[in-house]
Design a protein around this motif. Structure first.
Motif, PDB file in Angstrom:
ATOM      1  N   THR A  85     -43.191 -13.858  29.338  1.00  0.00           N
ATOM      2  CA  THR A  85     -42.687 -12.538  29.659  1.00  0.00           C
ATOM      3  C   THR A  85     -42.574 -12.419  31.103  1.00  0.00           C
ATOM      4  O   THR A  85     -41.752 -11.850  31.758  1.00  0.00           O
ATOM      5  N   THR A 104     -44.594  -3.502  31.162  1.00  0.00           N
ATOM      6  CA  THR A 104     -44.937  -4.822  31.062  1.00  0.00           C
ATOM      7  C   THR A 104     -46.482  -5.160  31.236  1.00  0.00           C
ATOM      8  O   THR A 104     -47.000  -5.893  30.383  1.00  0.00           O
ATOM      9  N   ILE A 157     -43.896  -7.449  38.911  1.00  0.00           N
ATOM     10  CA  ILE A 157     -42.700  -7.883  38.282  1.00  0.00           C
ATOM     11  C   ILE A 157     -41.139  -7.817  38.848  1.00  0.00           C
ATOM     12  O   ILE A 157     -40.308  -8.377  38.418  1.00  0.00           O
ATOM     13  N   HIS A 215     -39.238 -12.226  33.834  1.00  0.00           N
ATOM     14  CA  HIS A 215     -38.627 -11.128  34.656  1.00  0.00           C
ATOM     15  C   HIS A 215     -37.894 -11.539  35.931  1.00  0.00           C
ATOM     16  O   HIS A 215     -37.341 -10.901  36.539  1.00  0.00           O
ATOM     17  N   LYS A 264     -34.348 -10.831  34.676  1.00  0.00           N
ATOM     18  CA  LYS A 264     -33.938  -9.760  34.091  1.00  0.00           C
ATOM     19  C   LYS A 264     -32.597  -9.095  34.625  1.00  0.00           C
ATOM     20  O   LYS A 264     -32.035  -8.490  33.501  1.00  0.00           O
ATOM     21  N   ALA A 301     -39.023  -9.165  28.735  1.00  0.00           N
ATOM     22  CA  ALA A 301     -39.088  -8.528  30.139  1.00  0.00           C
ATOM     23  C   ALA A 301     -38.378  -7.372  30.339  1.00  0.00           C
ATOM     24  O   ALA A 301     -38.513  -6.314  30.809  1.00  0.00           O
TER      25      ALA A 301
END
Length: 327
Positions: free
Chosen positions: A212, A238, A292, A216, A219, A231
């Motif tokens: 995950t 998150t 993120i 990111h 994304k 993500a």
């Protein structure tokens, strides 16, 4: 989003997210470099993440059998060689399946297939060679483990397509990347048991955690081309999801270690549990430093999961060796 691909010379073929000064770009024969890049040999984090669940299960199973032997040491070497080859095969298959998507994403458009360094026919031949070598290594294992290895190809084959039909493709990656926990337990113990299953599930939770973070990085491009990921699904939530995956990974690993070593000496159990604690502490450190929206931070934290997994593998390996050291 940082577009490191702008810094890649069209002549050297270096992939945008390759490790700086990696051995492929520096030392590999020029004609072999595109194929090694196709296997992600210039980005070794994935090989570590495939290898470490194998070593967890191998060391934990060995600890229940009284310590390391010539056979289990061979399994450790086979795990290392097999992880390199099967990670390469998986990446080759992934790139064959995702060539159009990779060409549309800044971080991946410099990969060998979308950049034209290799043809699809060459990639298929490379894939076949890696699978053949992997199978040759697997043939040195007991039959039950060989069948486990063959079945592992199912999640490997499905994973590249998961992002097309589910928001949870990381689950399919976890099913594939942690299969070694089942395989190597069966190789040592001869049968599948609950400690292996819970260790496998711990690895899947860990994969959801680190991949995950990795996802990111892409994304924005993924949203443009319609690729799904956790993500994108979790977005600003998150950190809360990652905390859940952290807790699941640690609790399941604790259960696996305790259930496997319930009859072992206190010192062996303490060392193994210390490895789980160190593993969980590293994941917590990652969560504390996560941003993120910073692709460099996401890539750094993703790669640091090698260290998290090594902490657990090292502790379990020491626990397996302790009965021999105390003789």
């Amino acid at each position: 989003m940082n577009d490191d691909s702008q810094n890649i010379s069209p002549d050297d073929g270096r992939v945008a997210d390759a490790v700086d000064q990696n051995w492929v770009d520096r030392y590999a024969p020029r004609g072999l470099r595109p194929y090694l890049r196709l296997s992600r040999a210039d980005r070794p984090a994935g090989t570590w993440l495939l290898l470490l669940p194998c070593l967890w299960a191998l060391a934990l199973a060995t600890a229940t059998m009284g310590g390391w032997t010539a056979q289990t040491l061979w399994y450790a070497l086979a795990a290392t060689l097999g992880s390199f080859l099967m990670r390469g095969a998986g990446c080759t298959w992934n790139d064959l399946s995702d060539q159009e998507f990779d060409a549309a994403v800044a971080r991946t458009r410099s990969r060998p297939l979308p950049s034209g360094q290799v043809t699809r026919r060459q990639a298929y031949l490379w894939l076949g060679g890696q699978l053949a070598l992997s199978f040759a290594i697997l043939l040195s294992f007991p039959w039950a483990a060989i069948w486990m290895g063959v079945v592992a190809l199912i999640p490997v084959a499905i994973y590249p397509f998961a992002k097309r039909f589910t928001w949870w493709p990381q689950v399919f990656l976890g099913l594939a990347f942690n299969w070694g926990a089942l395989l190597f337990w069966v190789a040592v113990r001869g049968t599948l048991e609950w400690p292996a299953v819970t260790l496998y599930l711990a690895g899947i939770a860990w994969t959801l955690f680190y991949d995950t973070i990795y996802a990111h990085q892409d994304k924005e491009d993924d949203a443009l081309i319609g690729v799904k990921s956790t993500a994108r699904l979790f977005a600003e939530r998150t950190p809360r999801w990652l905390m859940l995956f952290l807790v699941l990974a640690v609790v399941l690993a604790l259960y696996s270690v305790i259930s496997a070593l319930i009859g072992a000496s206190v010192l062996v159990l303490v060392i193994a549990l210390g490895g789980v604690w160190a593993f969980g502490t590293h994941l917590w450190w990652q969560l504390r430093h996560l941003d993120i929206d910073d692709t460099d931070v996401c890539l750094h934290l993703f790669r640091s999961n090698r260290d998290a997994g090594v902490l657990l593998a090292g502790a379990l390996s020491l626990a397996a060796a302790l009965p021999m050291l105390m003789v």
